[in-house]
Design an enzyme around this catalytic site. Structure first.
Site, PDB file in Angstrom:
ATOM      1  CG  HIS A 154      43.674   7.958   7.592  1.00 38.60           C
ATOM      2  ND1 HIS A 154      42.575   8.710   7.242  1.00 38.60           N
ATOM      3  CD2 HIS A 154      43.944   8.292   8.872  1.00 38.60           C
ATOM      4  CE1 HIS A 154      42.210   9.474   8.262  1.00 38.60           C
ATOM      5  NE2 HIS A 154      43.029   9.245   9.260  1.00 38.60           N
ATOM      6  CG  ASP A 187      40.979   9.298   4.111  1.00 37.58           C
ATOM      7  OD1 ASP A 187      40.281  10.152   4.683  1.00 37.58           O
ATOM      8  OD2 ASP A 187      41.738   8.540   4.721  1.00 37.58           O
ATOM      9  CG  HIS A 244      45.754   7.913  21.010  1.00 38.26           C
ATOM     10  ND1 HIS A 244      45.531   6.556  20.975  1.00 38.26           N
ATOM     11  CD2 HIS A 244      45.730   8.317  19.711  1.00 38.26           C
ATOM     12  CE1 HIS A 244      45.407   6.167  19.713  1.00 38.26           C
ATOM     13  NE2 HIS A 244      45.522   7.211  18.930  1.00 38.26           N
ATOM     14  CD1 TRP A 271      36.109   4.910  14.810  1.00 41.33           C
ATOM     15  CD2 TRP A 271      35.520   5.809  16.769  1.00 41.33           C
ATOM     16  NE1 TRP A 271      34.814   4.540  15.064  1.00 41.33           N
ATOM     17  CE2 TRP A 271      34.428   5.076  16.266  1.00 41.33           C
ATOM     18  CE3 TRP A 271      35.383   6.462  18.008  1.00 41.33           C
ATOM     19  CZ2 TRP A 271      33.210   4.981  16.938  1.00 41.33           C
ATOM     20  CZ3 TRP A 271      34.161   6.349  18.675  1.00 41.33           C
ATOM     21  CH2 TRP A 271      33.105   5.622  18.147  1.00 41.33           C
ATOM     22  CG  ASN A 272      41.113   2.453  13.700  1.00 43.51           C
ATOM     23  OD1 ASN A 272      40.246   1.886  13.048  1.00 43.51           O
ATOM     24  ND2 ASN A 272      41.819   3.464  13.210  1.00 43.51           N
ATOM     25  N   GLY A 308      42.309  16.310  17.238  1.00 46.48           N
ATOM     26  CA  GLY A 308      41.311  15.793  16.297  1.00 46.48           C
ATOM     27  C   GLY A 308      40.065  15.304  17.014  1.00 46.48           C
ATOM     28  CG  ASP A 309      39.035  11.299  16.178  1.00 43.29           C
ATOM     29  OD1 ASP A 309      40.219  11.622  16.413  1.00 43.29           O
ATOM     30  OD2 ASP A 309      38.713  10.145  15.849  1.00 43.29           O
TER      31      ASP A 309
HETATM   32  O1  LIG Z   1      51.254  -1.386  19.294  1.00 44.49           O
HETATM   33  C1  LIG Z   1      50.292  -1.111  18.577  1.00 44.49           C
HETATM   34  C2  LIG Z   1      49.748   0.197  18.479  1.00 44.49           C
HETATM   35  C3  LIG Z   1      48.660   0.395  17.644  1.00 44.49           C
HETATM   36  N1  LIG Z   1      48.138  -0.648  16.928  1.00 44.49           N
HETATM   37  C4  LIG Z   1      46.987  -0.434  16.021  1.00 44.49           C
HETATM   38  O2  LIG Z   1      47.064   0.853  15.436  1.00 44.49           O
HETATM   39  C5  LIG Z   1      45.760   1.378  15.270  1.00 44.49           C
HETATM   40  C6  LIG Z   1      45.757   2.775  15.881  1.00 44.49           C
HETATM   41  O3  LIG Z   1      44.592   3.434  15.428  1.00 44.49           O
HETATM   42  P1  LIG Z   1      43.879   4.582  16.256  1.00 44.49           P
HETATM   43  O4  LIG Z   1      43.585   4.119  17.604  1.00 44.49           O
HETATM   44  O5  LIG Z   1      42.701   5.037  15.464  1.00 44.49           O
HETATM   45  O6  LIG Z   1      44.973   5.698  16.425  1.00 44.49           O
HETATM   46  P2  LIG Z   1      45.814   6.617  15.380  1.00 44.49           P
HETATM   47  O7  LIG Z   1      46.744   5.796  14.640  1.00 44.49           O
HETATM   48  O8  LIG Z   1      46.380   7.711  16.202  1.00 44.49           O
HETATM   49  O9  LIG Z   1      44.642   7.182  14.422  1.00 44.49           O
HETATM   50  C7  LIG Z   1      44.402   8.376  13.725  1.00 44.49           C
HETATM   51  O10 LIG Z   1      43.223   8.064  12.942  1.00 44.49           O
HETATM   52  C8  LIG Z   1      42.065   7.715  13.706  1.00 44.49           C
HETATM   53  C9  LIG Z   1      40.956   7.322  12.727  1.00 44.49           C
HETATM   54  O11 LIG Z   1      40.636   8.374  11.895  1.00 44.49           O
HETATM   55  C10 LIG Z   1      41.648   8.870  14.612  1.00 44.49           C
HETATM   56  O12 LIG Z   1      40.551   8.492  15.407  1.00 44.49           O
HETATM   57  C11 LIG Z   1      42.832   9.282  15.497  1.00 44.49           C
HETATM   58  O13 LIG Z   1      42.493  10.408  16.269  1.00 44.49           O
HETATM   59  C12 LIG Z   1      44.059   9.580  14.629  1.00 44.49           C
HETATM   60  O14 LIG Z   1      45.181   9.902  15.441  1.00 44.49           O
HETATM   61  C13 LIG Z   1      44.778   0.442  15.967  1.00 44.49           C
HETATM   62  O15 LIG Z   1      44.076  -0.341  15.017  1.00 44.49           O
HETATM   63  C14 LIG Z   1      45.692  -0.445  16.799  1.00 44.49           C
HETATM   64  O16 LIG Z   1      45.208  -1.773  16.930  1.00 44.49           O
HETATM   65  C15 LIG Z   1      48.651  -1.913  17.037  1.00 44.49           C
HETATM   66  O17 LIG Z   1      48.165  -2.861  16.416  1.00 44.49           O
HETATM   67  N2  LIG Z   1      49.715  -2.088  17.864  1.00 44.49           N
END
Ligand SMILES: O=c1ccn([C@@H]2O[C@H](COP(=O)(O)OP(=O)(O)O[C@H]3O[C@H](CO)[C@@H](O)[C@H](O)[C@H]3O)[C@@H](O)[C@H]2O)c(=O)[nH]1
Length: 467
Positions: free
Chosen positions: A20, A119, A365, A368-369, A388-389
């Site tokens: 976030h 947020d 997993h 959303w990103n 969650g989502d």
């Molecule tokens: O080796 C890695 C692993 C992850 N990422 C980045 O980390 C981010 C991960 O984001 P996301 O896929 O949204 O996962 P979470 O970090 O688990 O995000 C939380 O926040 C999101 C947005 O609210 C929700 O959709 C998820 O369910 C929640 O777990 C992305 O931009 C990836 O590109 C990297 O760059 N390298």
């Protein structure tokens, strides 16, 4: 000579967990760049701000000032390792910690807050903005459909009743745009409130507060789901899709100050991908919070061996603790070793990885990103959602967009993962999904280009905040 006070002072409140903080800073930098006479006080915890501001810029960068709020941790606190524990303690400290911090910032800067960006989770932004008679602009970092579910929390609870909706296949056919969602796909916070959990209380208050916002910023783009945006606009005053935000962070042309650092790749992921055949590799990542249970990690390793497909695995934690040593040794973590058939790294430049032509599938997993980054790279998904989502996102990819498949039974088993890897990487089904991804990839590029929908929405946001 002291510098003149800023023309305006904007308060930014971060939810300092998961993915976030970084996307919030991306948005703030985009708003701050064309308005150098406006100061942005960026409130996070010492830890969360420390992760996003460079070490030599602890006080902030340009017109974005880094400010700390109390993290709620008691003196001498020793974490148990459960991430929810830190969130709960933080939430017990809100909103008092933010009220205190903003008062201190207004005093230090000498200018009152003129706008509050928070947020979306931080519901008390509505009340604080009302008290200060300034606009409140919350940011929702997930997609439109999960936001739609939260906005309909009361209706969903009334309609589904209290009989274990989390296990039910009942469709949400009473909410336009969510007709393909089953009640078991919903975030548990929507299904019922748990009064003993601060997180649950927060999500409840958020759902009730968002209609008071002057505009809600969403991590999506207009072309992706126009019907969902339309539905949201029936409940919210204004919706501004400005995403994908993680892709926005790599576009520096409008940033006058503090461009993000070039994507680091210390483990040579891209170099290794350069040696792999087109669309042959499965990239694996479960985001920034989740580590699957040991049994699932082991099942995945066995499936990768059995399917014999090249993989790049961004592995949180020490793989030697979870996997046989020969498996880890084969998937070398050593920098510069390009000859192995597979690669495990502690962190990958995910956006660049998903844009690489050698990647043919993404085991995810459903954060959303990550899904927006799938669209950006045109890569089909194999999905193991957790909370969650994520289950809603999985359903959307599978049954609406038809660009991904959920793992059989919702969990990683050896047989299920082997079947999914073959379907996406080796069979026609995968090719068809890649075909459907093509137009999405172009849509993302168009939305973010000059004059594109996300760029225009960002301009409107800049106007709302700075003028
Ligand atoms: O080796 C890695 C692993 C992850 N990422 C980045 O980390 C981010 C991960 O984001 P996301 O896929 O949204 O996962 P979470 O970090 O688990 O995000 C939380 O926040 C999101 C947005 O609210 C929700 O959709 C998820 O369910 C929640 O777990 C992305 O931009 C990836 O590109 C990297 O760059 N390298």
């Amino acid at each position: 000579m002291s510098s003149p006070p800023p023309r305006k002072h904007v308060g930014v409140f971060v939810f300092p967990f998961a993915s976030h903080t970084a996307p919030m800073l991306t948005i703030v930098r985009k708003i701050a760049a064309p308005a150098p006479d406006v100061l942005f006080s960026f409130f996070g915890t010492k830890t969360s701000n420390g992760q996003v501001f460079p070490k030599d810029a602890a006080g902030g960068q340009g017109n974005v000032r880094s400010c700390y709020v109390d993290d709620g941790l008691p003196e001498g606190f020793v974490p148990s390792g459960n991430p929810l524990e830190l969130i709960e303690l933080f939430l017990k400290a809100v909103p008092a910690n933010f009220y205190e911090a903003i008062e201190a910032a207004e005093k230090a800067v000498g200018v009152k807050i003129s706008c509050l960006i928070t947020d979306a989770f931080l519901w008390f932004g509505a009340e604080m903005a009302r008290e200060k008679a300034v606009p409140w602009i919350p940011v929702w970092f997930s997609g439109s459909r999960s936001l739609l579910a939260h906005v309909h929390t009361d209706l969903i609870r009334e309609t589904l009743g209290s009989e274990e909706p989390e296990d039910s296949d009942q469709m949400l056919d009473f909410i336009p745009c969510l007709v393909s969602v089953r009640s078991k796909d919903l975030p548990w916070e929507v299904i019922r409130m748990n009064p003993t959990l601060q997180f649950s209380i927060m999500m409840d208050k958020m759902a009730r507060s968002l209609p008071k916002a002057n505009a809600v910023v969403v991590n999506s783009f207009d072309e992706l789901d126009p019907f969902a945006t339309l539905q949201l606009e029936k409940h919210l005053k204004k919706v501004l899709n400005v995403g994908p935000i993680s892709v926005l962070s790599t576009r520096t042309e409008t940033v006058a100050e503090a461009p993000p650092p070039p994507t680091a790749d210390p483990h040579g992921c891209i170099q290794w991908l350069n040696k792999q055949p087109p669309a042959s590799v499965v990239y694996i990542s479960f985001g920034s919070v989740i580590t699957p249970l040991p049994g699932e990690v082991m099942a995945l390793a066995e499936a990768l061996d059995e399917a014999a497909v090249p993989f790049l695995w961004s592995f949180r934690g020490d793989p030697k603790e979870h996997l046989p040593s020969e498996f880890v040794a084969r998937s070398t973590m050593a920098e510069g070793c390009l000859d192995s058939k597979s690669k495990m790294v502690p962190w990958a430049p995910q956006l660049d990885v998903l844009r690489h032509g050698s990647v043919g599938a993404f085991l995810t997993h459903c954060g959303w990103n990550s899904l927006l980054e799938c669209f950006t790279g045109g890569v089909p998904a194999i999905m193991r959602p957790f909370f969650g989502d994520q289950k809603m996102n999985c359903r959307y990819m599978e049954s609406v967009m038809r660009v991904g498949i959920g793992l059989e039974g919702g969990k990683i088993t050896k047989a299920g993962a082997v079947a999914a890897l073959r379907r996406v990487l080796l069979e026609n089904e995968g090719k068809e999904m890649r075909g459907r991804m093509g137009p999405l990839k172009e849509m993302v590029a168009r939305a973010l280009a000059g004059g594109g929908s996300s760029s225009k929405n960002l301009e409107s946001l800049v106007e709302m905040v700075t003028e």
